[in-house]
Design a protein around this motif. Structure first.
Motif, PDB file in Angstrom:
ATOM      1  N   GLY A  16       0.795  -1.214   0.000  1.00  0.00           N
ATOM      2  CA  GLY A  16       0.000   0.000   0.000  1.00  0.00           C
ATOM      3  C   GLY A  16       0.827   1.262   0.000  1.00  0.00           C
ATOM      4  N   LYS A  17       0.127   2.391  -0.108  1.00  0.00           N
ATOM      5  CA  LYS A  17       0.780   3.692  -0.295  1.00  0.00           C
ATOM      6  C   LYS A  17       1.672   4.094   0.866  1.00  0.00           C
ATOM      7  CE  LYS A  17      -2.812   6.624   1.755  1.00  0.00           C
ATOM      8  NZ  LYS A  17      -3.311   5.578   2.629  1.00  0.00           N
ATOM      9  N   ASP A  18       1.360   3.645   2.089  1.00  0.00           N
ATOM     10  CA  ASP A  18       2.131   4.060   3.260  1.00  0.00           C
ATOM     11  C   ASP A  18       3.374   3.211   3.486  1.00  0.00           C
ATOM     12  OD1 ASP A  18       0.298   6.092   3.876  1.00  0.00           O
ATOM     13  OD2 ASP A  18      -1.020   4.685   4.902  1.00  0.00           O
ATOM     14  N   PHE A  19       3.527   2.137   2.725  1.00  0.00           N
ATOM     15  CA  PHE A  19       4.712   1.286   2.841  1.00  0.00           C
ATOM     16  C   PHE A  19       5.738   1.747   1.822  1.00  0.00           C
ATOM     17  CE2 PHE A  19       7.262  -2.446   1.707  1.00  0.00           C
ATOM     18  CZ  PHE A  19       7.692  -2.869   2.961  1.00  0.00           C
ATOM     19  N   ARG A  40      -7.127   5.992   4.439  1.00  0.00           N
ATOM     20  CA  ARG A  40      -6.511   4.963   5.275  1.00  0.00           C
ATOM     21  C   ARG A  40      -6.353   3.634   4.549  1.00  0.00           C
ATOM     22  NH1 ARG A  40      -9.113   8.474   8.530  1.00  0.00           N
ATOM     23  NH2 ARG A  40      -8.112   8.998  10.512  1.00  0.00           N
ATOM     24  N   GLY A  41      -6.663   3.611   3.268  1.00  0.00           N
ATOM     25  CA  GLY A  41      -6.573   2.384   2.493  1.00  0.00           C
ATOM     26  C   GLY A  41      -5.238   2.201   1.806  1.00  0.00           C
ATOM     27  N   LYS A  42      -5.202   1.247   0.867  1.00  0.00           N
ATOM     28  CA  LYS A  42      -3.955   0.909   0.189  1.00  0.00           C
ATOM     29  C   LYS A  42      -3.553   1.945  -0.846  1.00  0.00           C
ATOM     30  CE  LYS A  42      -2.833  -3.233  -0.942  1.00  0.00           C
ATOM     31  NZ  LYS A  42      -2.762  -4.581  -1.551  1.00  0.00           N
ATOM     32  N   GLU A  58     -10.605   0.932  -2.325  1.00  0.00           N
ATOM     33  CA  GLU A  58      -9.359   0.805  -1.563  1.00  0.00           C
ATOM     34  C   GLU A  58      -8.883   2.136  -0.988  1.00  0.00           C
ATOM     35  OE1 GLU A  58      -7.803  -1.888  -0.730  1.00  0.00           O
ATOM     36  OE2 GLU A  58      -8.940  -3.318  -1.935  1.00  0.00           O
ATOM     37  N   VAL A  59      -9.599   3.231  -1.247  1.00  0.00           N
ATOM     38  CA  VAL A  59      -9.181   4.537  -0.716  1.00  0.00           C
ATOM     39  C   VAL A  59      -9.448   4.629   0.778  1.00  0.00           C
ATOM     40  CG1 VAL A  59      -9.585   7.026  -0.823  1.00  0.00           C
ATOM     41  CG2 VAL A  59      -9.515   5.701  -2.928  1.00  0.00           C
ATOM     42  N   ARG A  60     -10.682   4.318   1.201  1.00  0.00           N
ATOM     43  CA  ARG A  60     -11.060   4.250   2.617  1.00  0.00           C
ATOM     44  C   ARG A  60     -10.692   5.515   3.391  1.00  0.00           C
ATOM     45  NH1 ARG A  60      -8.715  -1.896   3.528  1.00  0.00           N
ATOM     46  NH2 ARG A  60      -9.982  -2.875   1.887  1.00  0.00           N
ATOM     47  N   GLN A  76     -15.640  13.469  -2.672  1.00  0.00           N
ATOM     48  CA  GLN A  76     -14.400  12.739  -2.951  1.00  0.00           C
ATOM     49  C   GLN A  76     -14.688  11.371  -3.578  1.00  0.00           C
ATOM     50  OE1 GLN A  76     -10.996  13.767  -2.547  1.00  0.00           O
ATOM     51  NE2 GLN A  76     -10.804  11.944  -3.806  1.00  0.00           N
ATOM     52  N   GLU A  77     -15.786  10.748  -3.195  1.00  0.00           N
ATOM     53  CA  GLU A  77     -16.132   9.447  -3.756  1.00  0.00           C
ATOM     54  C   GLU A  77     -16.321   9.522  -5.275  1.00  0.00           C
ATOM     55  OE1 GLU A  77     -19.515   7.865  -1.770  1.00  0.00           O
ATOM     56  OE2 GLU A  77     -18.422   7.361   0.062  1.00  0.00           O
TER      57      GLU A  77
END
Length: 704
Positions: free
Chosen positions: A90-93, A447-449, A442-444, A428-429
């Protein structure tokens, strides 16, 4: 064009059994690599002949260069490594995942990705690509491979490195690499390597950035005022203080703690502090914004990396060094600025908040100081005169009183082009669905990937596009300061004017997405409203900000109109969609806000944007008026080399307000180079900064 058939030539080591796989022999022998002769393909738009020739020459140079250098020296940079969303953490990794190792193994033609040691690879850049042309969205990486570490950890990779060849835009060999450092480390390293330093009478030292020996007569520390604590002012003050100047940082607004309370009073109780708001205060206008760190002056340049690493030094997350679209968010900027302020004070910088510069002290066409007053108690006569050897003018583009003050000294100012328009807001959706389709879930809420979806739209409109009302001139129309998961905020500095902007917090968790839709305007547009002279652009801004305030009905209410109504030239009686703007909105006929040429250009561009992003035009999309302060309407001429004003000696105009930057990073870079230029003029350092940080970008062109 006739195409030759593709051929595959395979070279096998001698005395080998044909039944064994090629990967077996690659591991056991140093065999020549399989040679692939690829045929030409006509895919997509054909390149211009000149471009194809340039790529060919570049490819030959890289191949020739690669053969002459040891492949086991330095690093190899691997680009365009795609990892599907399903295989990425995911984006935060920002580390090296198994999916990324698979992509690396494919480039190296190494048979077992799991055998590659992740410690040998460093992620340089990570972006998310969800373009419609792709079958599946993916994360795209740029990775540096430490060859010596790779071979020492996995000796079986040696054969594959031997066969690795450079490929334009994908595989690059860098035998000699220079590690970028933060600005403080750069200056401290210069101090250590400078063999010839001499103490001045007051304790200051003279440093040679090129490491040479230079001895100057002893002299007191130069007293330098830096006006404005935005990115350019902060970085100019940092350089000068680190090099030994006696620096005073003067800010008309308040430190971030008090500034936050003043903004809260504006949003909750509609109390506008004229000198402490979304535009004025510590950190500049970018503090209460998205904190975007994207720039067009060279994402990988040493100067930009020095700025980003300095921000990390003061508390920014390390992810800004890797993310393809780095941003901080207001919640991250506030503690960062506190740390920055503390470091400056530790260096001896005197910081004066709540002090407005009302005038320059000038003697014989030389600036010798500033006249300041208390910006909070402006009704009292409390002006003071402070003497300085030089003044760095690092104000923002909303400091209109500064422009008027400069004109009183007969300074040469240039009216420059900028852009105006409206701010559009969608749920935003909606943007997630338009941009991501299947992976929108996957946006959440950040907080998503995958990252919260954004967009960047640019169109060039000509009067020959079939619409005679587009405008008397050709115009660029584009989205500006897109804030995914953000909100619309008030950036007025006068209660009789309405000006808006967008902001986001670091997580970008809001249910709205907003962006400015703007068109460029020039002196011809200013003249059509009878505004002339160097401040014509300022008056042009004021005109439409006042019109917006009247349309909103006062009390900081913003006029709005749905996109569909705007395009249909009507105003529905029904209620407008909800807005993130917290001070209230009012349905208004925005078609009558701007001049006909600007309005028609906006309509035309919105129609074209919808073709690129189907669904962009919808009843849920809401236009807000007005967005007018995209960049400075004025440029203050200065010397290309010394950064000194061409009208007044001792005055150094820098940053966005002076017309030489646009955005946090470019303003910081401009302030940094200006700081070194001022230091050189006072012999605090010698030439050589460009050999460390690279050449400064052209000061005459604003880049975002």
């Amino acid at each position: 064009m006739s195409l030759l058939p593709c051929k595959l030539l395979s070279l096998r080591p001698p005395n080998t059994k044909p039944g064994l796989p090629c990967s077996y022999w690659k591991l056991r022998y140093r065999c020549p690599q399989t040679i692939r002769v690829l045929c030409a393909k006509r895919t997509g738009k054909q390149r211009y002949p000149s471009e194809k020739k340039k790529i060919k020459l570049k490819h030959k140079e890289i191949l020739a260069d690669g053969k002459s250098k040891n492949k086991f020296q330095g690093i190899w940079r691997l680009s365009k490594l795609g990892v599907p969303v399903s295989k990425d953490p995911g984006k935060d990794f920002l580390g090296v995942s198994d999916g990324l190792l698979e992509a690396i193994a494919k480039v190296l033609e190494f048979p077992v990705a799991a055998m590659l040691p992740s410690e040998a690879f460093t992620v340089v850049r990570k972006s998310f690509d969800a373009r419609k042309m792709l079958k599946d969205p993916k994360f795209v990486y740029i990775v540096d491979m430490d060859v010596q570490k790779l071979v020492s950890l996995e000796p079986r990779t040696e054969d594959f490195i031997t066969m690795l060849e450079p490929r334009v835009g994908m595989v690059e060999h860098m035998p000699h690499t220079k590690i970028s450092e933060d600005l403080i480390s750069v200056i401290n390293d210069c101090k250590k390597t400078a063999e010839g330093t001499v103490s001045r009478a007051s304790g200051s030292k003279i440093y040679s950035l090129s490491g040479g020996t230079n001895i100057y007569p002893t002299a007191p520390k130069p007293r330098i005022a830096v006006v404005g604590s935005g990115p350019s002012g902060l970085f100019a003050a940092l350089v000068l203080a680190e090099l030994g100047a006696n620096v005073t940082l003067i800010e008309r607004g308040q430190p971030v703690e008090q500034r936050g309370r003043d903004i809260g009073a504006l949003v909750v109780r509609r109390i506008l502090q004229m000198e402490s708001n979304f535009c004025f205060g510590e950190g500049g206008a970018g503090t209460w914004s998205d904190g975007k760190l994207v720039t067009r002056i060279g994402r990988n340049s040493d100067s930009v990396m020095a700025v980003l690493k300095t921000l990390v030094h003061f508390g920014a997350p390390k992810g800004i060094l890797v993310n393809g679209k780095p941003h901080l968010g207001t919640d991250k900027l506030i503690p960062l600025l506190r740390n920055f302020r503390q470091h400056l004070q530790d260096l001896g910088v005197t910081i004066k908040f709540g002090k407005r510069v009302d005038d320059l002290l000038v003697e014989d066409a030389q600036v010798v100081g500033v006249k300041v007053s208390d910006s909070i108690n402006s009704l009292q006569s409390n002006s003071q005169k402070w003497g300085y050897d030089a003044v760095v003018l690092a104000v923002g583009h909303s400091a209109r009183d500064i422009y008027e003050m400069l004109l009183s000294h007969n300074m040469h100012l240039i009216s420059k082009d900028f852009a105006v328009g409206l701010r559009i807001e969608h749920p935003q959706e909606v943007i997630n669905r338009i941009q991501y389709s299947g992976v929108a879930t996957e946006v959440r809420n950040g907080r998503g990937k995958v990252p919260v979806a954004d967009y960047k739209l640019v169109k060039y409109i000509s009067g020959e596009d079939g619409d005679a009302h587009v405008g008397a001139m050709d115009r660029s129309c584009y989205s500006f300061c897109m804030c995914p998961g953000g909100q619309v905020v008030l950036t007025s500095t006068n209660p009789s004017e309405i000006c808006i902007n967008g902001m986001s917090f670091s997580r970008r968790a809001s249910k709205w997405a907003n962006a400015a839709l703007v068109v460029n305007v020039s002196t011809e547009d200013f003249g059509s409203l009878n505004f002339h002279g160097p401040l014509a652009g300022v008056e042009f801004q004021r005109e439409f900000e006042r019109r917006a305030a009247i349309m909103g009905g006062g009390n900081f209410v913003v006029p709005v109109q749905t996109v569909t109504d705007f395009l249909d030239n009507k105003l529905s009686v029904t209620s407008v969609p909800p807005s993130s703007y917290r001070l209230g909105v009012k349905a208004a006929y925005l078609n009558e806000l701007y001049t006909t040429h600007i309005t028609q250009a906006l309509k035309h561009s919105i129609s074209m944007f919808d073709k690129e992003l189907p669904g962009f035009i919808s009843k849920e999309a809401l236009l807000h008026g007005v967005e007018t302060r995209t960049s400075s309407p004025v440029q203050i001429p200065r010397s290309i080399h010394t950064y000194e004003s061409t009208s007044l000696k001792g005055l150094y105009p820098v940053g966005e307000g002076a017309g030489y930057a646009g955005g946090i990073v470019s303003a910081a870079v401009d302030g940094m180079y200006a700081g070194f230029a001022v230091a050189r003029s006072f012999e605090l350092c010698h030439d050589g900064v460009e050999s460390i940080l690279g050449k400064a970008h052209s000061p005459g062109f604003v880049k975002y």
